[in-house]
Structure formats: structure tokens, C-alpha cells
Design a protein around this motif. Structure first.
Motif, PDB file in Angstrom:
ATOM      1  N   VAL A   7       0.867  -1.186   0.000  1.00 12.30           N
ATOM      2  CA  VAL A   7       0.000   0.000   0.000  1.00 12.30           C
ATOM      3  C   VAL A   7       0.898   1.228   0.000  1.00 12.30           C
ATOM      4  N   SER A   8       0.609   2.176  -0.890  1.00 11.04           N
ATOM      5  CA  SER A   8       1.361   3.445  -0.943  1.00 11.04           C
ATOM      6  C   SER A   8       0.390   4.604  -0.803  1.00 11.04           C
ATOM      7  N   THR A   9       0.677   5.499   0.135  1.00 13.71           N
ATOM      8  CA  THR A   9      -0.179   6.661   0.376  1.00 13.71           C
ATOM      9  C   THR A   9       0.591   7.682   1.200  1.00 13.71           C
ATOM     10  N   GLY A  10       0.137   8.912   1.169  1.00 14.55           N
ATOM     11  CA  GLY A  10       0.721   9.953   2.001  1.00 14.55           C
ATOM     12  C   GLY A  10       0.143   9.987   3.401  1.00 14.55           C
ATOM     13  N   LEU A  11      -0.890   9.183   3.674  1.00 12.13           N
ATOM     14  CA  LEU A  11      -1.492   9.141   5.008  1.00 12.13           C
ATOM     15  C   LEU A  11      -0.495   8.632   6.051  1.00 12.13           C
ATOM     16  N   GLU A  12      -0.726   9.038   7.293  1.00 13.72           N
ATOM     17  CA  GLU A  12       0.148   8.615   8.383  1.00 13.72           C
ATOM     18  C   GLU A  12      -0.205   7.197   8.815  1.00 13.72           C
ATOM     19  N   PRO A  13       0.771   6.285   8.864  1.00 14.66           N
ATOM     20  CA  PRO A  13       0.477   4.918   9.308  1.00 14.66           C
ATOM     21  C   PRO A  13       0.215   4.866  10.808  1.00 14.66           C
ATOM     22  N   VAL A  14      -0.667   3.948  11.193  1.00 10.06           N
ATOM     23  CA  VAL A  14      -0.925   3.700  12.604  1.00 10.06           C
ATOM     24  C   VAL A  14       0.072   2.635  13.071  1.00 10.06           C
ATOM     25  N   LYS A  15       0.842   2.942  14.082  1.00  7.44           N
ATOM     26  CA  LYS A  15       1.897   2.037  14.546  1.00  7.44           C
ATOM     27  C   LYS A  15       1.320   0.700  14.993  1.00  7.44           C
ATOM     28  N   GLY A  16       1.981  -0.347  14.552  1.00  2.14           N
ATOM     29  CA  GLY A  16       1.600  -1.680  14.993  1.00  2.14           C
ATOM     30  C   GLY A  16       0.415  -2.277  14.267  1.00  2.14           C
ATOM     31  N   GLN A  17      -0.170  -1.555  13.320  1.00  3.80           N
ATOM     32  CA  GLN A  17      -1.335  -2.050  12.585  1.00  3.80           C
ATOM     33  C   GLN A  17      -1.041  -1.984  11.087  1.00  3.80           C
ATOM     34  N   GLN A  18      -0.864  -3.122  10.482  1.00  4.78           N
ATOM     35  CA  GLN A  18      -0.498  -3.172   9.072  1.00  4.78           C
ATOM     36  C   GLN A  18      -1.583  -2.585   8.178  1.00  4.78           C
ATOM     37  N   PHE A  19      -1.148  -1.767   7.236  1.00  2.19           N
ATOM     38  CA  PHE A  19      -2.043  -1.170   6.235  1.00  2.19           C
ATOM     39  C   PHE A  19      -3.187  -0.376   6.877  1.00  2.19           C
ATOM     40  N   THR A  20      -2.900   0.223   8.022  1.00  2.00           N
ATOM     41  CA  THR A  20      -3.890   1.046   8.717  1.00  2.00           C
ATOM     42  C   THR A  20      -3.323   2.451   8.872  1.00  2.00           C
ATOM     43  N   TYR A  21      -4.157   3.450   8.583  1.00  2.11           N
ATOM     44  CA  TYR A  21      -3.664   4.828   8.498  1.00  2.11           C
ATOM     45  C   TYR A  21      -4.587   5.772   9.255  1.00  2.11           C
ATOM     46  N   HIS A  22      -4.026   6.924   9.588  1.00  2.00           N
ATOM     47  CA  HIS A  22      -4.766   7.942  10.335  1.00  2.00           C
ATOM     48  C   HIS A  22      -4.854   9.220   9.510  1.00  2.00           C
ATOM     49  N   ALA A  23      -6.040   9.809   9.480  1.00  2.00           N
ATOM     50  CA  ALA A  23      -6.236  11.113   8.845  1.00  2.00           C
ATOM     51  C   ALA A  23      -6.718  12.084   9.906  1.00  2.00           C
ATOM     52  N   ALA A  24      -6.014  13.187  10.065  1.00  2.00           N
ATOM     53  CA  ALA A  24      -6.354  14.158  11.111  1.00  2.00           C
ATOM     54  C   ALA A  24      -7.721  14.779  10.880  1.00  2.00           C
ATOM     55  N   ASP A  25      -8.147  14.879   9.628  1.00  2.00           N
ATOM     56  CA  ASP A  25      -9.485  15.365   9.285  1.00  2.00           C
ATOM     57  C   ASP A  25      -9.800  14.902   7.873  1.00  2.00           C
ATOM     58  N   PHE A  26     -10.999  15.208   7.413  1.00  2.00           N
ATOM     59  CA  PHE A  26     -11.398  14.722   6.087  1.00  2.00           C
ATOM     60  C   PHE A  26     -10.743  15.501   4.954  1.00  2.00           C
ATOM     61  N   ASP A  27     -10.319  16.736   5.202  1.00  2.83           N
ATOM     62  CA  ASP A  27      -9.551  17.440   4.182  1.00  2.83           C
ATOM     63  C   ASP A  27      -8.263  16.675   3.884  1.00  2.83           C
ATOM     64  N   ILE A  28      -7.628  16.156   4.939  1.00  2.45           N
ATOM     65  CA  ILE A  28      -6.413  15.355   4.752  1.00  2.45           C
ATOM     66  C   ILE A  28      -6.741  14.052   4.033  1.00  2.45           C
ATOM     67  N   LEU A  29      -7.801  13.371   4.456  1.00  2.22           N
ATOM     68  CA  LEU A  29      -8.174  12.109   3.823  1.00  2.22           C
ATOM     69  C   LEU A  29      -8.485  12.300   2.349  1.00  2.22           C
ATOM     70  N   PHE A  30      -9.252  13.341   2.032  1.00  4.04           N
ATOM     71  CA  PHE A  30      -9.625  13.575   0.643  1.00  4.04           C
ATOM     72  C   PHE A  30      -8.442  14.032  -0.208  1.00  4.04           C
ATOM     73  N   ASP A  31      -7.366  14.412   0.451  1.00  2.29           N
ATOM     74  CA  ASP A  31      -6.162  14.854  -0.256  1.00  2.29           C
ATOM     75  C   ASP A  31      -5.076  13.781  -0.257  1.00  2.29           C
ATOM     76  N   GLY A  33      -1.517  -2.792  -4.265  1.00  2.90           N
ATOM     77  CA  GLY A  33      -1.153  -3.803  -5.252  1.00  2.90           C
ATOM     78  C   GLY A  33       0.246  -4.329  -5.022  1.00  2.90           C
ATOM     79  N   ASN A  34       1.004  -4.457  -6.100  1.00  3.91           N
ATOM     80  CA  ASN A  34       2.383  -4.944  -6.032  1.00  3.91           C
ATOM     81  C   ASN A  34       3.318  -3.968  -6.730  1.00  3.91           C
ATOM     82  N   GLN A  35       3.109  -2.693  -6.504  1.00  5.29           N
ATOM     83  CA  GLN A  35       3.897  -1.648  -7.152  1.00  5.29           C
ATOM     84  C   GLN A  35       5.384  -1.764  -6.812  1.00  5.29           C
ATOM     85  N   ASP A  36       6.206  -1.323  -7.743  1.00  2.50           N
ATOM     86  CA  ASP A  36       7.657  -1.295  -7.541  1.00  2.50           C
ATOM     87  C   ASP A  36       7.986  -0.017  -6.772  1.00  2.50           C
ATOM     88  N   ILE A  37       8.529  -0.156  -5.572  1.00  2.89           N
ATOM     89  CA  ILE A  37       8.758   0.995  -4.689  1.00  2.89           C
ATOM     90  C   ILE A  37      10.245   1.242  -4.517  1.00  2.89           C
TER      91      ILE A  37
END
Length: 595
Positions: free
Chosen positions: A160-184, A190-194
Motif C-alpha cells: 500500500v502506498s499513500t501519504g497518510l500517516e500509518p498507525v503504529k503496529g497495525q499493518q495497512f492502517t492509516y490515520h487522517a487528522a481530518d477529512f480534508d487530509i483524507l480527501f487529499d 497492489g504490487n507496485q515497484d517501490i
């Protein structure tokens, strides 16, 4: 009075306390990705209300068109304590859940995503790109509420690739401070080359999707140069981490900026040619510069956003046009293009605007305001009636930059205006007005920009390119000057062997003498048409003033038009550095070229 104020404080405190107790979480999974669906579960707790309205945005910031994302939602349902509750759609993008003051409600719906673009979701058996404005909903009136987002990749997907902040200790789980952040914050699954690189003190992740002939090590070096050159304009980088999501197609392009990420489109095989490679870096430069210009330094209308309707501004020529201009400066200052390429890229940009008939009809301020109804909905007459705020804004940025450098004898430039406006926005915590931007340009330069605005922002005056390039000791020549090339003024395309007119240029021979879009051209002066009309000997062997007969089929009827050829009005500009420039021109050039 004291009692009233105390009561208000108590109410506000209770409201804030109630909001802090509300919890919002999402889980996105994939049951049928091959059919282009994502499954969304939304959980809301802590709202003690008879009903809850949840809404989906109708547009995506950075792309100024109402796209009605709710059209892709299916199977909306809600339950409390494991039992279904009544839910109904009350307007085009709002669903109402009658939860009878239940402490928690679970909402499920599906989203269909099968539109290839940087601003819309696309899901198939290989990956999922989630454009957040078209996937997630928010409780009405609670845009500022935080949320968590858990992604459950389809079997065989591992990244998973995103600018969202990851939640520590929880795989593929993220935190958005508000919906403006989430919508942005778009999300790639997938299996993207990183790969990663660090520049300007910021960790950058690059997620390459769809393969391609790119060289990761070369890109790490050159993308870092773009980041450093962009950051140098403002003196600081606002992020701790940044994510590039790059989608590769047989033929691809475009980009969309976000608060700490971007989505780019590219062609898989473009990286091995100099033109293709630099084209990609140009796109990187453009979208990265948006970190400041638009995402933080922004017109007052562009935030806080109203996700239900259009958000109008006359300043997209600054937001997008200046960014188009700065991608050239960034490429130059990063050492990725030389000064000759830089000045000729800009000369070509000027010519493109001057050769667009709509540049004499629509001002760049009007183009900005009408983006919602015109720019993203072009028709066959758009080039005659409109001008791109990207293209014209790029030219205005060029002229303003040179004007400031000339007025200050090379001491200041547009960079100083942009940085000052960025600092002002941080202090005021709001966007700027048109008057405020103009005032800052005048403050930095020490001259009035009223006449400049009258000509180039609120007017349709042709760009005085020789004068402005001359400020920096750059000679610009119109290669078409003094020539008399016959010109019909149409564009065409071949469909199943037939040649159809696709555009007619304002005031051209075709315009005056009646040729129309969708006419099928059968012959020109009796010569059957088998190729693009403009390239036929029947045209090129004629002179200006000659009459040429076009036989066309229009709506099934054959017609003949006598077209009197006019001279080609378009300009072709080339720029060269004047080795005999005077001291003031050299000072301006040095400031303009930067490093």
C-alpha cells in the motif's frame, strides 16, 4: 452579558467534547477487483442523534469540475447492533441513516472504479488506485473529524502506498487528522515497484505501477535535484515524507497534486529518450512545486473547501499557470536543461498562446473562474473562444518575473513574491485575494502592476515578448515574419478512409467561407482527398488570395465551398542569448536564470 458569554463557552466546550468522543473508521477491501469494485465499511460511534447524514464529495481539489462521484456508489446499507436500519438517499451525494440515537452505526457500500485518470479511482485484477474523494464519505458538518482507514489488499497484493500517516503496529492502517487530509491522500494498493530517496531532508517514496523502462538509480538522483530546486524557492520543505504514485500506460500523462503526495501518469517506454525522460521530470517538477503553490500558497476560495459545489476563483492562472512556468525554472536550476532549452521552451509557450484565437476573446482571469464549465468540457470551438489558464498563466508568470527583475535591476524576481506570499499565508492562516497578490508584486518590485494586470490578466493584449525577453538580453525572432504561406484554418482527422474537419480557426479562410466541423472533405479543387487537407499539394501549391473549391458531405448532402486562402497568421518563435547584452540585461538574466 457575562452569563451569555459563559453559556456560549459552555456550549462550545460541550460541542468540542462531544466531537472528540466521535470515532470514525473505514475498512476498504476487494471481493471482485476484476469487475472493478471496492467494498467500503464505515463505522461511526459516539453520535447521539436520531439520524446521521453522510456525504460524498462531488469534485476533487486540484481538478476543477463537478464529477458527481456518488454515481459510482452501489448497495448502500446501514445497521446498528447487527440489525438493519432505514437508510435513504436525500440528495445527489447525501445518504440519511435513521439510527434512533444508537451509540454506533455501521455503513456498507460498494464503489465502482474503472476510469483511467489521475483524479478518479481505477480497480482491476492487478491493482487498485483509490482516489479518496470518490471512495470515502463524511458525516455532515464533521469535516474536521479524524478517522482511521484500514486497507485489506486482495489476495496476492502485498503493498500500500499513500501519504497518510500509518498507525503504529497495525499493518495497512492509516490515520487522517481530518477529512480534508483524507480527501487529499490517494491510495495505491497492489504490487507496485517501490523505491526511496531523501532530498531537502524529506524521505520520498516512489511507487511505480504498471511496469516501464525506467532506471531507478537515475531517477533517484534527478528527482532529488527537482526536490532541492523546488525547495530552494521557499527556503523550507513543509513535509516529513512525500509519496509519488506513478501509473504507467501504453500512452499516459497528467498529474494531480496533493498535500504530501502526487499521482502521475506516464508512458511505459518514455524513459529511454531524452524528450520522454525530461517530459517525466517536467511533470515531477510541476506537481512537486504545487506543495507550496496551491496546497499552501493558495487563493482564498480554495480552502476550506465546499465539497458540495464549485469553489470559484479568478486566480488559477497563478495556481496552475505559474506552476507551469516554474517547472521550467526548476528544471534549469536543477541542471536538467540548459539555458538555451529554457528560453526556447518559454518562447514556444508564448507562441502557443499567441496562436490560440481564444486568447483574444477570454482573459486569463475569466478562464480561471470558468474552469468549472469550460476548461474540462472543451468542444470543437474551444480554441476560438477560450484560453487555458495553464498556458496563459505560464506566459504571465514569465512576463511578471522579467518585469520584477528589470524593475529591481536584478535584485528581486517572482521567486521573492511567491516566497513572501507563502510566508504571509502561514501567518494569516488563509488564502490570498487577487488584490493581495498584486500588492505583494508591487511591494517587491517597487512599481505599479495596474497596467500589467489590465493588459495580461484582465485583458487580452498580445504578449510583448520581444520587449520582455529583451530585458534579459534574449533575442526572440518570429521565423514566420515576412512569409506569406497559404492557410485554410482547419484541423482534420481520417476515419475509415474519410477526412473529417475537426476544428475551424476563428477568422480563417475556412471560418469566413463556411466550412464546418464534421464536414467530410471529398475533394479539393477536384483532387480526391486521401490525406490531411492542409498537407495536400492542392493547398501548398496555391498562393494567398487564390480560391480553392472544397467539395464536402454535410449531413448526407454534398456541398461545394469556394474558399479564398488567407496568409498563415501563426508565429514561430526562436530565442537566442545575446552575447552583447549590457550590464543591466546581464543582471536581469543572472537573477532570472538563478543557479
Amino acid at each position: 452579558m457575562k452569563k451569555s458569554l459563559l453559556g456560549l463557552v459552555v456550549l462550545l466546550t460541550l460541542s468540542m467534547a462531544a466531537r472528540s468522543q466521535v470515532k470514525i473508521g473505514f475498512e476498504v477491501s476487494f471481493i471482485e477487483p476484476q469487475a472493478h469494485y471496492a467494498e467500503v465499511e464505515m463505522n461511526i460511534s459516539g453520535l447521539n442523534k436520531d439520524y446521521i447524514d453522510v456525504k460524498m464529495p462531488v469534485w476533487a481539489p486540484g481538478s476543477y469540475l463537478v464529477r458527481e462521484f456518488a454515481k459510482n456508489v452501489e448497495g448502500f446499507k446501514a445497521q446498528t447492533a447487527g440489525k438493519a436500519v432505514k437508510a435513504e438517499k436525500v440528495d445527489k451525494n447525501t445518504w440519511r441513516i435513521y439510527n434512533a440515537k444508537a451509540s454506533a452505526v455501521k455503513i456498507n457500500y460498494r464503489v465502482y472504479g474503472f476510469e483511467v485518470s489521475v483524479r478518479t479511482s481505477f480497480i482491476d485484477d492487478s491493482h487498485a488506485f483509490l482516489s479518496s474523494t470518490g471512495v470515502f464519505m463524511y458525516p455532515d458538518g464533521m469535516i474536521k473529524s479524524p478517522s482511521t482507514i484500514k486497507i485489506v489488499p486482495f489476495k496476492g497484493w502485498s503493498k500500500v502506498s499513500t501519504g497518510l500517516e500509518p498507525v503504529k503496529g497495525q499493518q495497512f492502517t492509516y490515520h487522517a487528522a481530518d477529512f480534508d487530509i483524507l480527501f487529499d491522500s490517494p491510495i495505491e494498493v497492489g504490487n507496485q515497484d517501490i523505491f526511496e530517496f531523501t532530498a531537502a531532508g524529506v524521505r520520498h517514496e516512489v511507487a511505480m505501477v504498471g511496469g516501464g523502462n525506467y532506471d531507478k538509480e537515475r531517477l533517484k538522483v534527478d528527482m532529488a535535484k527537482v526536490v532541492e530546486a523546488s525547495t530552494a524557492v521557499y527556503g523550507e520543505n513543509p513535509n516529513k515524507h512525500y509519496t509519488f504514485i506513478v501509473h504507467h500506460f501504453q500512452r499516459g500523462g497528467g498529474g494531480l497534486e496533493h498535500i504530501n503526495s502526487t499521482v502521475l501518469g506516464a508512458s511505459r517506454d518514455q524513459y529511454t529518450s531524452e524528450r520522454g525522460y525530461n517530459g517525466f521530470l517536467n511533470l515531477v517538477a510541476h506537481e512537486y512545486y504545487h506543495l507550496w503553490n496551491v496546497k499552501r500558497l493558495r487563493p482564498v476560495a480554495l480552502g476550506p473547501f465546499d465539497y458540495d459545489k464549485e469553489n470559484y476563483t479568478t486566480n488559477l492562472w497563478i495556481s496552475e499557470g505559474f506552476t507551469a512556468y516554474y517547472e521550467n525554472k526548476i528544471m534549469l536550476n536543477a541542471g536538467l536543461i540548459d539555458p538555451d532549452t529554457f528560453i526556447n521552451n518559454l518562447a514556444t509557450a508564448v507562441a502557443n498562446v499567441e496562436n490560440t484565437p481564444g486568447a483574444r476573446v477570454q482573459t486569463v482571469a475569466e478562464a480561471s473562474f470558468d474552469a468549472w464549465i469550460k476548461f474540462y468540457r472543451p468542444n470543437e470551438n474551444s480554441s476560438n473562444s477560450t484560453i487555458s489558464y495553464y498556458a496563459k498563466g505560464e506566459v504571465v508568470g514569465l512576463l511578471m518575473d522579467l518585469e520584477i527583475a528589470k524593475a529591481t535591476k536584478g535584485a528581486k524576481s517572482l521567486d521573492d513574491v511567491m516566497k513572501a506570499m507563502y510566508v504571509q499565508g502561514k501567518t494569516s492562516k488563509r488564502g490570498y485575494t487577487d488584490a493581495e497578490f498584486k500588492a505583494m508584486a508591487e511591494k517587491i518590485s517597487g512599481i505599479s502592476f495596474s497596467n500589467f494586470y489590465a493588459k495580461y490578466v484582465n485583458g487580452t493584449h498580445p504578449a510583448e515578448y520581444q520587449k520582455y525577453f529583451g530585458y534579459a538580453g534574449i533575442k526572440v525572432k518570429n521565423e514566420n515574419e515576412g512569409t506569406s504561406i497559404p492557410y485554410v484554418g482547419i484541423a482534420s482527422r481520417t476515419v475509415e478512409g474519410g477526412v473529417f474537419i475537426t476544428a475551424v480557426s476563428r477568422n480563417s479562410a475556412a471560418w469566413v467561407d463556411g466550412l464546418n466541423v464534421n464536414d467530410q472533405v471529398i475533394s479539393v479543387d477536384g483532387v480526391p482527398v486521401e490525406a490531411v487537407v492542409e498537407r495536400m499539394p492542392a493547398i501548398t501549391n496555391k498562393k494567398v488570395g487564390d480560391v480553392v473549391k472544397f467539395k464536402v458531405v454535410r449531413d448526407g448532402l454534398e456541398k461545394t465551398f469556394a474558399v479564398t486562402l488567407k496568409a498563415n497568421p501563426n508565429i514561430k518563435l526562436t530565442a537566442v542569448i545575446d552575447d552583447k547584452a549590457n550590464a543591466q540585461q546581464l543582471a536581469v538574466r543572472k537573477k532570472w536564470f538563478g543557479n
